[in-house]
Write an enzyme that holds these catalytic residues in place. Sequence first.
Site, short mmCIF file in Angstrom:
data_model
loop_
_atom_site.label_atom_id
_atom_site.label_comp_id
_atom_site.label_asym_id
_atom_site.label_seq_id
_atom_site.Cartn_x
_atom_site.Cartn_y
_atom_site.Cartn_z
N LYS A 65 0.83 -1.20 0.00
CA LYS A 65 0.00 0.00 0.00
C LYS A 65 0.86 1.25 0.00
O LYS A 65 1.55 1.54 0.98
CB LYS A 65 -0.92 -0.01 1.23
CG LYS A 65 -1.96 -1.12 1.19
CD LYS A 65 -2.70 -1.30 2.51
CE LYS A 65 -3.72 -2.43 2.42
NZ LYS A 65 -4.34 -2.75 3.72
N GLY A 99 -7.62 -4.23 2.14
CA GLY A 99 -8.66 -4.28 3.16
C GLY A 99 -8.10 -4.02 4.54
O GLY A 99 -6.91 -3.77 4.70
N ALA A 132 -1.50 -6.83 10.11
CA ALA A 132 -0.85 -8.14 9.93
C ALA A 132 -0.81 -8.95 11.23
O ALA A 132 -1.01 -10.17 11.21
CB ALA A 132 0.56 -7.93 9.40
N LYS A 181 -4.77 6.10 3.29
CA LYS A 181 -5.17 5.81 4.68
C LYS A 181 -3.95 5.71 5.59
O LYS A 181 -4.03 6.00 6.78
CB LYS A 181 -6.05 4.57 4.76
CG LYS A 181 -5.39 3.25 4.36
CD LYS A 181 -4.80 2.48 5.52
CE LYS A 181 -3.94 1.33 5.01
NZ LYS A 181 -3.22 0.62 6.07
N ASP A 192 -10.55 -0.15 6.00
CA ASP A 192 -9.10 -0.15 6.20
C ASP A 192 -8.67 1.09 6.98
O ASP A 192 -7.80 1.03 7.85
CB ASP A 192 -8.42 -0.19 4.82
CG ASP A 192 -6.96 -0.60 4.90
OD1 ASP A 192 -6.47 -0.93 6.01
OD2 ASP A 192 -6.30 -0.60 3.87
N ARG A 227 1.24 0.04 12.05
CA ARG A 227 2.58 0.62 12.01
C ARG A 227 2.56 2.13 11.79
O ARG A 227 3.37 2.86 12.34
CB ARG A 227 3.39 -0.05 10.89
CG ARG A 227 3.83 -1.43 11.26
CD ARG A 227 4.52 -2.08 10.09
NE ARG A 227 3.56 -2.69 9.19
CZ ARG A 227 3.88 -3.30 8.04
NH1 ARG A 227 5.16 -3.33 7.66
NH2 ARG A 227 2.97 -3.86 7.28
N ASN A 228 1.65 2.60 10.94
CA ASN A 228 1.60 4.02 10.65
C ASN A 228 1.05 4.81 11.84
O ASN A 228 1.58 5.85 12.21
CB ASN A 228 0.78 4.25 9.38
CG ASN A 228 1.46 3.62 8.17
OD1 ASN A 228 2.39 4.17 7.61
ND2 ASN A 228 1.01 2.43 7.80
N GLU A 230 5.07 2.53 5.62
CA GLU A 230 4.77 2.94 4.24
C GLU A 230 4.26 4.37 4.14
O GLU A 230 4.52 5.07 3.17
CB GLU A 230 3.72 2.00 3.62
CG GLU A 230 4.23 0.61 3.26
CD GLU A 230 4.89 0.53 1.87
OE1 GLU A 230 5.35 1.57 1.38
OE2 GLU A 230 4.94 -0.58 1.32
#
Lengths: 360, 360
Positions: free
Chosen positions: A125, A162, A166, A217, A270, A281-282, A307
């Site tokens: 993503k 989606g 993880a 997102k 999402d 993570r973000n 990311e």
Amino acid sequence: MSSPTTSWRAGDHEAAAPVIILGLGQMGLVCAGMLTAEAPASPGGSDVLMWGHNPEEVRALAHTRHSPRLPEFKLPAGVGVTADDAAVASARIVVVAVPVQFMREAIGRLAHRFHPEALFVSVSKGIENGTLLRPTQIIADALTKAGRSPDLPAPGLAVLSGPTIAAELARCLPAAMIAASEEAELARRVQSRFRNAYVRVYTHADVTGVELAGAVKNVIAIAAGVCDGLKAGHNAKSALLARGLAEIVRLGEAMGASRETFFGVAGVGDLATSCFSPEGRNRSCGEALGRGAKLADYLARTPSVVEGVATTKSVVELSRRHGVDMPIVQAVHGVLFEGIDPVRAIGRLMARDVGGERVG
Amino acid sequence: MSSPTTSWRAGDHEAAAPVIILGLGQMGLVCAGMLTAEAPASPGGSDVLMWGHNPEEVRALAHTRHSPRLPEFKLPAGVGVTADDAAVASARIVVVAVPVQFMREAIGRLAHRFHPEALFVSVSKGIENGTLLRPTQIIADALTKAGRSPDLPAPGLAVLSGPTIAAELARCLPAAMIAASEEAELARRVQSRFRNAYVRVYTHADVTGVELAGAVKNVIAIAAGVCDGLKAGHNAKSALLARGLAEIVRLGEAMGASRETFFGVAGVGDLATSCFSPEGRNRSCGEALGRGAKLADYLARTPSVVEGVATTKSVVELSRRHGVDMPIVQAVHGVLFEGIDPVRAIGRLMARDVGGERVG
């Protein structure tokens, strides 16, 4: 009409067609888990191989069956791990789980090895810096630039996206995903291959929308994390989620996506898990910044790629190119790259003119 | 054109116009806090009174300045508390913070006392059982049925909604709200009256959409709580949020609301905080059920009304009447009123046919 035997063989063939997963990160690992889990209607255990570019990491994963990137995950026994470029040749499905900014390099390196009829499924993503391309566009462009023969059919391209933190997929918690392709048949192939006892997969046609939603997102999730770092509460974060969704819709419509996409599982779904899951993570990166961490320090001590950081640069560029107002994305850019204090950035967002609400 | 002095007087007049808050529940209490906080542009300290029907509760709140319904909240010094019906007469703004199923009774009882030009602002979220009316419709209907003179102008009606978990507003955490009225001027009056240093208020014209979103999100939040009780994770809950939003949109459009409304702060914003805040009453109720609690036991030991429970009955009725498919709402109804096991209800949702995604 096909006989039951023929149907069964066709299904069996699809289920057993070799798959290679490019990338040993969190999404690559959980895809290996998803692809080898018991499917609702058919037995699991298809031919799944993971490819990584770093021989040491490959050896460690093959040996220990564990990765420091996703400690609670155990790689299923049937999944092989290789650093051998030639191993991609037999795969009819190539799952691209390489971080977006490294995707071009990986695809280019392997371009001459892929099966000519391979279907590429992006599970990453983001938006590439500089080119501003989406993952499936990067794959197509990298194959072309590597000299894919014009005699070959155009590569099959799909995206699987989606609300899929993880760490939760690693625990086999239930999830819903979207398989999108411009060719309906390819979306259905991805659906039938990835659905299993804990993941439900819907098909979709709007590749642009699904990929844009997944990319932007991550930027909004960084802002949500800043809210958390400042202890602003769930009300403020939910208002930010709604305003962030409006930014995604504005950009998406300017780029030809369908607004419906953003209101579905791959859009608001999402976005919600990314803004609220403590394991995102973000969001976690944004929270650290909100608490006063420096970006470089945070990234240096984080094993996984965040990311949204690189994607923020690309999305700011896209918003300029398409003339779309994206104040939250702009604020995240300020915090990440312009040395703006998170408190000031969020304060500025709150102080914008109050008036009638506008979604698109 | 008005002189600066006149403008100042007009603003001052609006800011000082007496307000009465009907209801001593969580939203009534935080409205008292919001209305007496320092505004961004003008000093706080307007004339705010709370009315309750239970004299004992009124005395306790007036004396202790605290309520067991919202323990961390302290009623500001300037706010009076009364059980005297006659006290409503001078209020130019009536904030209706009575639970939806008791709203008709309260408005009917006070109907002859209200100032003829009073503006009614609903801050309650639900749909009345039996009549299937929204809060502003209940107010209008109750006034008419109580014999409001046809010589009077129609009552001014507005709704104030948004992602506003009361416990967070009690701590003065930042929030965004929507002031909606069919008359733009009334929405602006609510906006200028409620906005303050920590609450930002947007105006809106779609009263139906804002009220429906506020009502149905409580039902979806119960389902989200069941997910939490089952420890299904953030991915599953976020997919449920997206599918729940789609149900809200389908019903809303069938009832003449604008779909834009559901994608804004009062729609997806309120839905998100209700599904994710640990302090949300409807989510907490669902979580208890997911863990095996019986509904009657849970409600008996909860000091606040869980609006979503009664609203579920009304929304199921509305979905039948308008021919709209609402599987999540139906599942919540099954869990609350048909003795269906939460695990089975959620399992059924997951097992529905997989195919292309559909938002509206």
